[in-house]
Design an enzyme around this catalytic site. Structure first.
Site, PDB file in Angstrom:
ATOM      1  N   LYS A 175       0.803  -1.250   0.009  1.00 59.23           N
ATOM      2  CA  LYS A 175      -0.134  -0.086  -0.039  1.00 59.23           C
ATOM      3  C   LYS A 175       0.923   1.367  -0.013  1.00 59.23           C
ATOM      4  O   LYS A 175       1.489   1.631   1.069  1.00 59.23           O
ATOM      5  CB  LYS A 175      -1.084  -0.015   1.376  1.00 59.23           C
ATOM      6  CG  LYS A 175      -2.040   0.866   1.137  1.00 59.23           C
ATOM      7  CD  LYS A 175      -1.903   2.128   0.616  1.00 59.23           C
ATOM      8  CE  LYS A 175      -1.635   3.229   1.901  1.00 59.23           C
ATOM      9  NZ  LYS A 175      -1.705   4.450   1.139  1.00 59.23           N
ATOM     10  N   GLY A 228       6.501   5.847   8.308  1.00 61.16           N
ATOM     11  CA  GLY A 228       5.615   7.113   8.169  1.00 61.16           C
ATOM     12  C   GLY A 228       5.814   7.729   9.562  1.00 61.16           C
ATOM     13  O   GLY A 228       6.679   7.560  10.054  1.00 61.16           O
ATOM     14  N   SER A 229       4.728   8.574   9.521  1.00 56.03           N
ATOM     15  CA  SER A 229       4.549   9.471  10.706  1.00 56.03           C
ATOM     16  C   SER A 229       4.622   8.680  12.127  1.00 56.03           C
ATOM     17  O   SER A 229       3.587   7.610  12.183  1.00 56.03           O
ATOM     18  CB  SER A 229       3.743  10.674  10.648  1.00 56.03           C
ATOM     19  OG  SER A 229       2.378   9.781  10.593  1.00 56.03           O
ATOM     20  N   GLY A 233       1.894   5.605  13.036  1.00 57.26           N
ATOM     21  CA  GLY A 233       2.427   4.556  13.669  1.00 57.26           C
ATOM     22  C   GLY A 233       1.882   4.042  14.945  1.00 57.26           C
ATOM     23  O   GLY A 233       1.477   2.910  15.064  1.00 57.26           O
ATOM     24  N   GLU A 250       8.734   2.452  11.590  1.00 55.45           N
ATOM     25  CA  GLU A 250       9.963   3.065  11.452  1.00 55.45           C
ATOM     26  C   GLU A 250       9.411   4.698  11.094  1.00 55.45           C
ATOM     27  O   GLU A 250       8.381   4.862  10.381  1.00 55.45           O
ATOM     28  CB  GLU A 250      10.754   2.852  10.125  1.00 55.45           C
ATOM     29  CG  GLU A 250      11.351   1.752  10.194  1.00 55.45           C
ATOM     30  CD  GLU A 250      12.729   1.946  11.201  1.00 55.45           C
ATOM     31  OE1 GLU A 250      13.022   3.020  11.562  1.00 55.45           O
ATOM     32  OE2 GLU A 250      13.013   0.767  11.760  1.00 55.45           O
ATOM     33  N   CYS A 284      13.654  11.130   6.809  1.00 53.26           N
ATOM     34  CA  CYS A 284      13.611  10.911   8.209  1.00 53.26           C
ATOM     35  C   CYS A 284      14.761  11.004   8.896  1.00 53.26           C
ATOM     36  O   CYS A 284      14.608  11.466  10.084  1.00 53.26           O
ATOM     37  CB  CYS A 284      13.045   9.010   8.351  1.00 53.26           C
ATOM     38  SG  CYS A 284      14.056   8.228   7.161  1.00 53.26           S
ATOM     39  N   GLU A 385       8.983  17.501  14.622  1.00 53.82           N
ATOM     40  CA  GLU A 385       9.499  17.230  13.109  1.00 53.82           C
ATOM     41  C   GLU A 385       8.780  18.128  12.313  1.00 53.82           C
ATOM     42  O   GLU A 385       7.446  18.294  12.206  1.00 53.82           O
ATOM     43  CB  GLU A 385       9.163  15.728  12.657  1.00 53.82           C
ATOM     44  CG  GLU A 385       9.878  15.394  11.220  1.00 53.82           C
ATOM     45  CD  GLU A 385       9.435  13.923  10.912  1.00 53.82           C
ATOM     46  OE1 GLU A 385       8.350  13.449  11.102  1.00 53.82           O
ATOM     47  OE2 GLU A 385      10.375  13.094  10.706  1.00 53.82           O
TER      48      GLU A 385
END
Ligand code: NAD
Length: 496
Positions: A175, A228-229, A233, A250, A284, A385
């Site tokens: 996906k 992803g963020s 997550g 991650e 990242c 971030e």
């Protein structure tokens, strides 16, 4: 009329069940539609899972060295198509061609590493405590793995997940992020051309809240790998925890480069410009904090500003461009918002701080490379971030303070230290609380054959890349063979 792309489910390219599509646009020229991609839902995911289970039954029985050969052919095809894929990726994601070539190269390296791992996948044979008995472990495939990927490495991150998952004998459902569906389509076409049995791979396009969520919640998908963020997550982690799924996360980063008084400042300058503004800051591992010793702070800040002010913005397809656009309007709005937050907190905008305008930039999501000075530990621009071309500069008085500032955030992906002092370097290597530390190199530059991942809220203890990811995609099974011909009871019939 833009081209319509399809999902790959059940061994064929098919339209989404609901017949709905979304547009994918070039972030450097938003008038340019790359294509329309399926806006899939639960029904599409259910069909993909049923097909992947059939794919798993066949692929998991294929000997691992043969699975490795398929991945070798994938690597060969990526080599042959490197330029074509890099162009397509720059067009849909925005980063410059040099970087999208590197993105494909990471896929090539990952494919060739997976190929050779097919002849290893080591288990262990260890002594039993009983006579005439063998004790050993080996790795078994698990089942269907759901792979959910972000927009910033449209090819490399899907390959980090897909290739080791396949090598271990699992079937996969990819996906991809909704901003980069075209590169994912090219990847799936390529693995099929390399000879992967069609039902071992499924591609389901769509939004995270529809397709991603349905994949995570599907009871027949025992493995989820997400990049992803941190917010997404966390939501995925809750579901996987409740459903007892194997999960690799991650997530976000707030990486720092530490520049000490004895550093080679020219070297550090090249490093920080590449680390902070490469991929328009959307890595990242991007350098989003620069922690500088007071003895060189003013001089180094000036050097960074002089260089940042000259960076050439534009379409990543033009070879002269150094910084491409952000991924979309939301990304640009977020950067603008954080620059405002920084101003309110007392940071000084010394370079940039605005949406970029000018010839060739009018219809893209461009933002000026930005340097914020006078940032103090604890400010939001130092903690959160931003995921854009914004560098926060913090002045410190010692290595101890620099390490404390580095460690004072909730993330822990990457860090970097510039110094000529070997003692300082080794102290920092052990005390910087991140999954990766670079010495005299920027916060970016991971290689495919080493484990990759972060601590604290960047990850959940697993690693991608290298040898460690093969532990994630395989179940360890232990076998005991007793050839004594009698009942031997462990812990009871042992000899002293
Ligand atoms: P994102 O979290 O918005 O989306 C990532 C993926 O998750 C997309 O495919 C999205 O569709 C999907 N998704 C969204 N909501 C979901 C849900 N409820 N359930 C399941 N799937 C869902 O992240 P992004 O904006 O694409 O990427 C940027 C983030 O990724 C940054 O935080 C960055 O630090 C992080 N990132 C981390 C690493 C790493 O290795 N640590 C690498 C690259 C990017």
């Amino acid at each position: 009329m833009p081209e319509s792309f399809q999902n790959f489910i059940g061994g064929e390219w098919v339209a989404p069940a609901a017949g709905a599509y979304f547009e994918n646009r070039n972030p450097a020229h938003w008038d340019e539609v790359i294509g329309c991609f399926p806006r899939s839902g639960r029904e599409d995911v259910a069909r993909a899972v049923a097909s992947a289970q059939r794919g798993f039954a066949r692929w998991s029985r294929t000997p691992a060295p043969i699975r490795g050969q398929v991945l070798q052919r994938v690597g060969d095809l990526l080599v042959a198509r490197k330029e074509e894929i890099a162009h397509a990726m720059t067009r849909e994601m925005g980063k410059v061609l040099t970087e999208t070539r590197g993105d494909v190269q990471e896929g090539i390296d990952t494919a060739y590493y997976a190929h050779t791992e097919g002849r290893r996948l080591f288990g262990r044979v260890v002594p039993s405590e009983l006579r005439h008995k063998w004790a050993m472990s080996y790795r078994r495939p698990i089942g269907v793995a759901g792979l959910i990927t972000p927009f910033n490495f449209p090819l490399a991150i899907p390959t980090w997940k897909m290739f080791p998952a396949l090598l271990c004998g699992n079937a996969v459902i990819l996906k991809p992020a909704e901003d980069v569906p075209h590169t994912a389509t090219l990847l799936v076409e390529l693995v099929l051309e390399a000879g992967l049995p069609p039902e071992a791979v499924q591609l389901v396009h769509g939004y995270g809240a529809d397709v991603g969520r349905a994949l995570v919640e599907h009871p027949e998908v025992p493995v989820i790998s997400f990049t992803g963020s941190t917010a997404t997550g966390a939501a995925i982690g809750e579901t996987c925890g409740r459903m007892h799924k194997r999960l690799s996360l991650e997530m976000g980063g707030k990486n720092a480069m530490l520049v000490m008084a004895d550093a080679d400042l020219d070297l550090a300058l090249d490093g920080v410009v590449w680390g902070a503004f490469g991929t328009t800051g959307q890595r990242c591992t991007a350098t989003s904090r620069l922690i500088v010793h007071e003895a060189v702070h003013d001089r180094f800040l000036q050097m960074v500003c002089d260089r940042a002010a000259t960076l050439r913005l534009g379409s990543g397809l033009e070879e002269a461009t150094e910084v491409g656009p952000l991924i979309n309007e939301d990304g640009r709005r977020k950067v603008d918002y954080y620059v405002g937050v920084g101003r309110e907190e007392g940071a000084r905008v010394v370079v940039g701080g605005e949406r970029a305008t000018g010839k060739g930039l009018e219809r893209g999501w461009f933002y000026q490379p930005t340097v914020l000075a006078d940032v103090r530990a604890g400010m939001r621009v130092e903690q959160e971030e931003i995921f854009g071309p914004v560098l926060s500069v913090i002045q410190v008085g010692s290595l101890d303070e620099a390490i404390r500032v580095n460690n004072g955030v909730k993330y822990g992906l990457s860090s970097s230290l510039y110094t000529r002092d070997v003692n300082a370097a080794f102290r920092a290597m052990s005390e910087l609380d991140t999954g990766i530390t670079y010495v005299n190199a920027p916060t970016i530059g991971a290689e495919a054959h080493l484990p990759f991942g972060g601590v604290k809220q960047t990850g959940n203890g697993h690693r991608e890349g290298g040898w460690e990811v093969y532990d994630f995609y395989a179940e360890t099974k232990v076998i005991y063979v007793d050839f004594s011909g009698k009942l031997q009871r462990a812990q009871i019939d042992t000899e002293t």
